[in-house]
Design a protein around this motif. Structure first.
Motif, PDB file in Angstrom:
ATOM      1  N   GLY A   1       5.679  -4.147 -13.432  1.00  0.00           N
ATOM      2  CA  GLY A   1       6.919  -4.849 -13.139  1.00  0.00           C
ATOM      3  C   GLY A   1       6.697  -6.091 -12.302  1.00  0.00           C
ATOM      4  N   GLY A   2       5.595  -6.781 -12.543  1.00  0.00           N
ATOM      5  CA  GLY A   2       5.311  -8.014 -11.806  1.00  0.00           C
ATOM      6  C   GLY A   2       4.796  -7.762 -10.401  1.00  0.00           C
ATOM      7  N   ARG A   3       4.512  -6.518 -10.060  1.00  0.00           N
ATOM      8  CA  ARG A   3       4.017  -6.217  -8.706  1.00  0.00           C
ATOM      9  C   ARG A   3       2.585  -5.695  -8.752  1.00  0.00           C
ATOM     10  NH1 ARG A   3       8.548  -2.559  -6.043  1.00  0.00           N
ATOM     11  NH2 ARG A   3       6.896  -2.329  -4.527  1.00  0.00           N
ATOM     12  N   GLN A   4       1.813  -6.095  -7.764  1.00  0.00           N
ATOM     13  CA  GLN A   4       0.452  -5.559  -7.606  1.00  0.00           C
ATOM     14  C   GLN A   4       0.552  -4.407  -6.615  1.00  0.00           C
ATOM     15  OE1 GLN A   4      -2.213  -6.731  -9.296  1.00  0.00           O
ATOM     16  NE2 GLN A   4      -0.843  -8.210 -10.293  1.00  0.00           N
ATOM     17  N   VAL A   5       0.126  -3.254  -7.028  1.00  0.00           N
ATOM     18  CA  VAL A   5       0.293  -2.065  -6.187  1.00  0.00           C
ATOM     19  C   VAL A   5      -1.069  -1.495  -5.810  1.00  0.00           C
ATOM     20  CG1 VAL A   5       1.127   0.331  -6.204  1.00  0.00           C
ATOM     21  CG2 VAL A   5       2.535  -1.500  -7.168  1.00  0.00           C
ATOM     22  N   ILE A   6      -1.210  -1.188  -4.530  1.00  0.00           N
ATOM     23  CA  ILE A   6      -2.411  -0.495  -4.060  1.00  0.00           C
ATOM     24  C   ILE A   6      -1.972   0.893  -3.617  1.00  0.00           C
ATOM     25  CG2 ILE A   6      -4.301  -0.512  -2.378  1.00  0.00           C
ATOM     26  CD1 ILE A   6      -3.956  -3.522  -2.143  1.00  0.00           C
ATOM     27  N   CYS A   7      -2.694   1.900  -4.004  1.00  0.00           N
ATOM     28  CA  CYS A   7      -2.303   3.257  -3.599  1.00  0.00           C
ATOM     29  C   CYS A   7      -3.544   4.103  -3.357  1.00  0.00           C
ATOM     30  CB  CYS A   7      -1.424   3.901  -4.671  1.00  0.00           C
ATOM     31  SG  CYS A   7      -2.206   3.948  -6.274  1.00  0.00           S
ATOM     32  N   ARG A   8      -3.338   5.130  -2.539  1.00  0.00           N
ATOM     33  CA  ARG A   8      -4.484   5.993  -2.220  1.00  0.00           C
ATOM     34  C   ARG A   8      -4.797   6.948  -3.365  1.00  0.00           C
ATOM     35  NH1 ARG A   8      -2.164   5.948   3.148  1.00  0.00           N
ATOM     36  NH2 ARG A   8      -3.660   4.874   4.479  1.00  0.00           N
ATOM     37  N   ALA A   9      -3.748   7.400  -4.051  1.00  0.00           N
ATOM     38  CA  ALA A   9      -3.954   8.391  -5.107  1.00  0.00           C
ATOM     39  C   ALA A   9      -2.890   8.202  -6.180  1.00  0.00           C
ATOM     40  CB  ALA A   9      -3.875   9.791  -4.517  1.00  0.00           C
ATOM     41  N   ILE A  10      -3.151   8.804  -7.335  1.00  0.00           N
ATOM     42  CA  ILE A  10      -2.241   8.621  -8.473  1.00  0.00           C
ATOM     43  C   ILE A  10      -1.973   9.968  -9.150  1.00  0.00           C
ATOM     44  CG2 ILE A  10      -2.110   7.675 -10.838  1.00  0.00           C
ATOM     45  CD1 ILE A  10      -3.435   5.183  -9.881  1.00  0.00           C
ATOM     46  N   VAL A  11      -0.708  10.153  -9.563  1.00  0.00           N
ATOM     47  CA  VAL A  11      -0.405  11.236 -10.507  1.00  0.00           C
ATOM     48  C   VAL A  11      -0.114  10.573 -11.847  1.00  0.00           C
ATOM     49  CG1 VAL A  11       1.092  13.155 -11.128  1.00  0.00           C
ATOM     50  CG2 VAL A  11       0.576  12.734  -8.708  1.00  0.00           C
ATOM     51  N   LEU A  12      -0.914  10.913 -12.832  1.00  0.00           N
ATOM     52  CA  LEU A  12      -0.707  10.372 -14.172  1.00  0.00           C
ATOM     53  C   LEU A  12       0.148  11.360 -14.958  1.00  0.00           C
ATOM     54  CD1 LEU A  12      -1.902   7.784 -15.547  1.00  0.00           C
ATOM     55  CD2 LEU A  12      -3.312   9.356 -16.853  1.00  0.00           C
TER      56      LEU A  12
ATOM     57  N   PHE B   1      -6.742   3.014  -5.495  1.00  0.00           N
ATOM     58  CA  PHE B   1      -6.532   2.449  -6.831  1.00  0.00           C
ATOM     59  C   PHE B   1      -5.653   1.209  -6.730  1.00  0.00           C
ATOM     60  CE2 PHE B   1      -7.069   7.038  -7.360  1.00  0.00           C
ATOM     61  CZ  PHE B   1      -8.050   7.096  -8.348  1.00  0.00           C
ATOM     62  N   GLU B   2      -5.762   0.367  -7.747  1.00  0.00           N
ATOM     63  CA  GLU B   2      -4.886  -0.804  -7.865  1.00  0.00           C
ATOM     64  C   GLU B   2      -4.300  -0.815  -9.269  1.00  0.00           C
ATOM     65  OE1 GLU B   2      -7.947  -3.411  -5.081  1.00  0.00           O
ATOM     66  OE2 GLU B   2      -7.436  -4.134  -7.089  1.00  0.00           O
ATOM     67  N   LEU B   3      -3.027  -1.168  -9.344  1.00  0.00           N
ATOM     68  CA  LEU B   3      -2.400  -1.299 -10.656  1.00  0.00           C
ATOM     69  C   LEU B   3      -1.323  -2.372 -10.578  1.00  0.00           C
ATOM     70  CD1 LEU B   3       0.593   0.330 -10.548  1.00  0.00           C
ATOM     71  CD2 LEU B   3      -0.949   2.280 -10.471  1.00  0.00           C
ATOM     72  N   ALA B   4      -0.947  -2.848 -11.759  1.00  0.00           N
ATOM     73  CA  ALA B   4       0.130  -3.843 -11.816  1.00  0.00           C
ATOM     74  C   ALA B   4       1.263  -3.256 -12.633  1.00  0.00           C
ATOM     75  CB  ALA B   4      -0.377  -5.120 -12.457  1.00  0.00           C
TER      76      ALA B   4
ATOM     77  N   MET C   1       0.852  -1.198   0.000  1.00  0.00           N
ATOM     78  CA  MET C   1       0.000   0.000   0.000  1.00  0.00           C
ATOM     79  C   MET C   1       0.886   1.246   0.000  1.00  0.00           C
ATOM     80  SD  MET C   1      -2.793   1.707   0.288  1.00  0.00           S
ATOM     81  CE  MET C   1      -4.284   1.571   1.241  1.00  0.00           C
ATOM     82  N   TYR C   2       0.710   2.089  -0.990  1.00  0.00           N
ATOM     83  CA  TYR C   2       1.453   3.357  -1.064  1.00  0.00           C
ATOM     84  C   TYR C   2       0.480   4.516  -0.892  1.00  0.00           C
ATOM     85  CZ  TYR C   2       5.311   0.692  -3.085  1.00  0.00           C
ATOM     86  OH  TYR C   2       6.327  -0.193  -3.288  1.00  0.00           O
ATOM     87  N   ASP C   3       1.014   5.637  -0.416  1.00  0.00           N
ATOM     88  CA  ASP C   3       0.184   6.843  -0.412  1.00  0.00           C
ATOM     89  C   ASP C   3      -0.110   7.255  -1.852  1.00  0.00           C
ATOM     90  OD1 ASP C   3       0.080   7.263   2.397  1.00  0.00           O
ATOM     91  OD2 ASP C   3       2.150   7.988   2.337  1.00  0.00           O
ATOM     92  N   ALA C   4       0.938   7.221  -2.683  1.00  0.00           N
ATOM     93  CA  ALA C   4       0.758   7.697  -4.056  1.00  0.00           C
ATOM     94  C   ALA C   4       1.541   6.848  -5.042  1.00  0.00           C
ATOM     95  CB  ALA C   4       1.230   9.146  -4.161  1.00  0.00           C
ATOM     96  N   ALA C   5       0.951   6.675  -6.227  1.00  0.00           N
ATOM     97  CA  ALA C   5       1.687   6.080  -7.343  1.00  0.00           C
ATOM     98  C   ALA C   5       1.790   7.142  -8.428  1.00  0.00           C
ATOM     99  CB  ALA C   5       0.962   4.849  -7.880  1.00  0.00           C
ATOM    100  N   VAL C   6       2.934   7.163  -9.089  1.00  0.00           N
ATOM    101  CA  VAL C   6       3.127   8.051 -10.226  1.00  0.00           C
ATOM    102  C   VAL C   6       3.293   7.164 -11.443  1.00  0.00           C
ATOM    103  CG1 VAL C   6       4.610   9.816 -11.248  1.00  0.00           C
ATOM    104  CG2 VAL C   6       4.268   9.778  -8.761  1.00  0.00           C
ATOM    105  N   VAL C   7       2.507   7.420 -12.471  1.00  0.00           N
ATOM    106  CA  VAL C   7       2.633   6.633 -13.699  1.00  0.00           C
ATOM    107  C   VAL C   7       3.253   7.535 -14.753  1.00  0.00           C
ATOM    108  CG1 VAL C   7       1.460   5.197 -15.410  1.00  0.00           C
ATOM    109  CG2 VAL C   7       0.594   5.310 -13.051  1.00  0.00           C
TER     110      VAL C   7
END
Ligand SMILES: Cc1cc2nc3c(=O)[nH]c(=O)nc-3n(C[C@H](O)[C@H](O)[C@H](O)COP(=O)(O)OP(=O)(O)OC[C@H]3O[C@@H](n4cnc5c(N)ncnc54)[C@H](O)[C@@H]3O)c2cc1C
Length: 301
Positions: free
Chosen positions: A93-104, A88-91, A1-7
């Motif tokens: 690099g072979g990892r399943q990531v859960i995060c509270r928010a995303i910067v696209l 949000f959830e995303l995959a 679980m991350y606070d944020a993911a950046v794609v």
């Protein structure tokens, strides 16, 4: 679980990740590794690099700043983002990531003139082919240049570039320039030549590029591509984010998309496609994300 993911790991994504990490948020960054910035032979409009800097060197500098912080970075495309219970959830690099928010920050991909990959690369790196009049129109000052495109885009770019040089030629690869009679008249009035014959190829010469038509060739010191781009907003579209007709994400003044928890920065957002702008938007997006999250979770130390 991350606070944020950046794609996306171009200037916008790297800047967003830096800001987020410096807010003491846990950050995951996934990047497919095809930044538009990597195509820049040497930028002279990036404040404040007086000697100029190549896009690859600039990205390296940005990444070397990020490694000072505990950011989880993977080189991988994100194929899908799903809404989850916690955000949000995303995959990647072979990892399943859960995060509270995303910067696209997935950018855009330019449509290219019909050249082989090797000709394209050589023309780009020698300044014979250019993509961004705001970025490097200055370098075309008083040179003989051509613009390839169609319709409003061709018209706008040719007119813009006319303030740098008196020798501007507008052309279309298909021969269909798609200009209205008013646009034709206006371009003629400011001395822009319009060629409405199909381009059958390009030939790189020592210091110029020859554009080949059926009956002749014409040489130019630079060719500007005004063919538009494919905005990489697919992931946001699947979440229902609002976008312009061209596929650019629409955001509020804090870079929030219409999807709660999804922020966007850089070329994927409607606006001027510039590194300085992408970085500025990223700072705003990251700060808004931090402040919005703060309402839900305590960031007190
Ligand atoms: C030839 C050229 C010259 C330019 N010159 C200048 C200049 O001199 N000055 C200037 O300010 N600007 C210049 N620009 C524009 C500048 O490069 C862009 O404005 C800038 O790179 C935008 O940054 P960005 O982070 O939004 O997008 P990008 O730099 O394109 O980065 C987007 C990143 O997201 C990744 N990505 C996309 N989809 C996914 C996905 N699904 N999962 C994971 N990752 C994904 C991509 O692979 C890429 O690494 C130039 C552009 C070109 C093409």
């Amino acid at each position: 679980m991350y606070d944020a993911a950046v794609v996306g790991g171009g200037p916008a994504g790297l800047a967003a990740a830096l800001y987020l990490a410096r807010f003491h948020l846990s950050v995951f960054l996934a990047d497919a590794g095809n930044s538009r910035a990597a195509l820049i032979p040497k930028t002279h409009n990036q404040p404040f690099w007086p000697e100029g800097i190549s896009g690859i060197d600039l990205l390296d500098r940005m990444r070397s700043h990020l490694i000072k912080y505990p950011i989880d970075i993977v080189r991988s495309e994100v194929a899908e983002i799903r809404r989850g219970q916690a955000g949000f959830e995303l995959a990647a690099g072979g990892r399943q990531v859960i995060c509270r928010a995303i910067v696209l920050a997935t950018g855009a991909v330019d449509r290219r003139p019909r050249m082989s990959e090797s000709d394209h690369s050589a023309a780009l790196h020698s300044g014979l082919l250019r993509y961004c009049a705001i970025c490097d129109g200055y370098e075309a000052t008083d040179r003989a240049i051509a613009v390839v495109g169609m319709g409003d885009r061709l018209y706008g770019e040719a007119k813009f570039l006319r303030s740098y040089t008196s020798t501007v030629t507008a052309l279309s690869e298909t021969g269909l320039v798609g200009l209205s009679s008013e646009q034709h008249s206006e371009l003629a009035a400011i001395g822009v030549e319009v060629i409405d014959k199909p381009v059958i190829g390009y030939r790189r010469l020592d210091r110029s590029l020859e554009v080949l038509f059926l009956d002749r060739g014409r040489t130019f010191e630079s060719l500007y591509a005004a063919l538009g781009s494919v905005v990489q907003s697919r992931l946001a579209a699947a979440l229902g984010a609002k976008m312009s007709e061209e596929g650019c994400l629409l955001v509020d003044e804090h870079q929030r998309t219409s999807v709660r928890g999804l922020y966007a920065a850089g070329d994927v957002v409607i606006g001027v496609d510039q590194i300085s702008h992408a970085i500025g938007q990223a700072g705003v997006a990251a700060t808004a994300l931090r402040n919005d999250l703060c309402g839900a979770t305590s960031l007190l130390r």
